[in-house]
Design an enzyme around this catalytic site. Structure first.
Site, PDB file in Angstrom:
ATOM      1  CB  THR A 146      17.341   6.229   8.766  1.00 13.15           C
ATOM      2  OG1 THR A 146      16.199   6.874   9.354  1.00 13.15           O
ATOM      3  CG2 THR A 146      17.526   4.858   9.397  1.00 13.15           C
ATOM      4  CB  THR A 179       7.470   8.953  17.315  1.00 14.27           C
ATOM      5  OG1 THR A 179       6.160   9.458  17.505  1.00 14.27           O
ATOM      6  CG2 THR A 179       8.041   9.550  16.060  1.00 14.27           C
ATOM      7  CD  GLU A 259      11.900  11.403   5.604  1.00 10.20           C
ATOM      8  OE1 GLU A 259      12.622  10.412   5.821  1.00 10.20           O
ATOM      9  OE2 GLU A 259      10.818  11.323   4.990  1.00 10.20           O
ATOM     10  CG  ASN A 378       9.652  10.491   1.927  1.00 11.15           C
ATOM     11  OD1 ASN A 378       9.802   9.514   2.635  1.00 11.15           O
ATOM     12  ND2 ASN A 378       9.675  11.731   2.415  1.00 11.15           N
ATOM     13  CB  SER A 383      17.436   4.865  -5.575  1.00 12.96           C
ATOM     14  OG  SER A 383      16.900   6.157  -5.483  1.00 12.96           O
TER      15      SER A 383
END
Length: 383
Positions: A146, A179, A259, A378, A383
């Protein structure tokens, strides 16, 4: 070759159109046996996605012949329709690869609360079944990404048998038992009981020690499947160690790809009165946003480490705490130690060591720094 490094497994990864980008988003892993023994662990979050609930049920029998995974949608918090969709994914996979639905685990990852486009998912399952191959592990690993920037695979070969695996995860990395999504495979002739014992032992000190952002997913799943295709019965300790090695490799890859991360931080807690104390201290440090910001700015602010330790119930004397950053003991006896300027925080890999000087137990956790890129990613994710 990831999940197909072990004999007896086929895999594939394709684009089913779940993601608007057209990127790969659906994967299959199929166990052709002769054994279908399996074990799994799942998120401890009380809000659990429909695929987690389905997979828990089917794993009760200790058998899995296939796993279907999708990215681009978590199928979490989607109500009764989501439950039906998870079951439909298992049923369609079962028909496509010639097994029973009760032998198919389902894993989903992506945005919470959005129904899956099931017409695309079911058609994609058929396409993925037609693409299955013994070289399909890498494609499967790519299809479950992702926000991951890279796909994550690992393998170990030991005494004629192999453990391989793939993982996805870059955010919501603070699990209870797992995880994100991980599929491990082995051609060792291990029964469900050994698989369960080895997997839980490995997860406890690998995936469960990753604490990147303090957020626990609704979809966390780790599965271990055995084909027994090698015909070799492994010695229990050697098998457990091999599973641990693969899990540790994948866990470190998750932290490295967290991230927005610019630092990978290993937290070593020594001298604890018990392992639980060591883990609690390590987790408090890993979740201290002030410290994570300081380390991002390459500031060896050891006072924030002591502050984090002080929030725990662990046994320690505040006047006996020692802290080292990249090998420099910047705090001794709860006070300033070596000059903080000696601690080099420019490398990407940082080691933070805490000695509680209370006992003989220890724990290692992994986290990362807190960056503006993390906040941006995040805030713009949905969007």
């Amino acid at each position: 070759m990831s999940v197909t490094a072990a004999r007896g497994f086929l895999a594939s990864g394709i684009s089913a159109g779940i993601k608007d980008s057209g990127a790969p988003d659906l994967a299959l892993v199929v166990n052709r046996g002769p054994s279908c023994a399996a074990a799994g662990v799942f998120t401890a979050n009380r809000v659990q996605a429909a695929p987690v609930r389905w997979s828990r049920r089917v794993l009760a029998g200790g058998q899995l012949a296939a796993v279907v995974l999708n990215s681009g949608g978590a199928n979490a918090c989607t109500g009764p329709a989501g439950e039906r969709d998870a079951q439909a994914m298992a049923a369609r996979t079962a028909r496509a690869v010639g097994v029973r639905a009760e032998e198919v685990a389902v894993c989903s990852t992506g945005l919470i609360g959005v129904p899956l486009p099931m017409d695309r998912v079911t058609a994609g399952i058929d396409t993925a079944a037609g693409a299955l191959s013994a070289e399909g592990g890498e494609a499967a690993a790519r299809a479950v990404k992702t926000t991951d920037s890279v796909h994550k695979t690992a393998q170990v070969t030991e005494r004629g048998w192999t453990v391989g695996g793939m993982a996805k995860g870059a955010g919501m990395l603070a699990p209870g038992l797992a995880t994100m999504l991980v599929v491990l495979t082995t051609d060792a002739a291990a029964d469900a009981a050994l698989l369960d014992t080895a997997l839980r032992a490995a997860v406890r000190t690998t995936f469960d020690r990753v604490d990147s952002d303090g957020c626990m997913s609704t979809n966390d799943t780790v599965l271990l499947l055995s084909s027994a295709a090698s015909g070799l019965v492994p010695e229990g300790a050697a098998f457990t160690e091999a599973v641990h090695t693969v899990c540790r490799d994948l866990a470190r890859q998750l932290v490295a790809d967290a991230e927005g991360a610019s630092k990978e931080i290993e937290i070593r807690v020594l001298g604890a009165a018990g392992e639980a104390d060591a883990e609690e201290v390590g987790r408090a440090i890993s979740r201290n946003n002030l410290l994570k910001c300081a380390l991002h700015g390459e500031d060896p602010n050891w006072g924030r480490v002591l502050s984090a330790i002080g929030t725990t119930s662990a046994r320690f004397d505040p006047d006996r705490l020692d802290v080292a950053i990249n090998g420099v003991w910047v705090c001794r006896d709860g006070m300033a130690g070596e000059p903080r300027e000696k601690a080099d925080l420019t490398p990407r890999h940082l080691t933070l060591t805490v000695d509680l000087r209370t006992g003989e137990d220890s724990a290692v956790l992994w986290t990362n720094d807190l960056t503006a890129d993390y906040v941006h990613e995040n805030s713009a994710y949905s969007s």
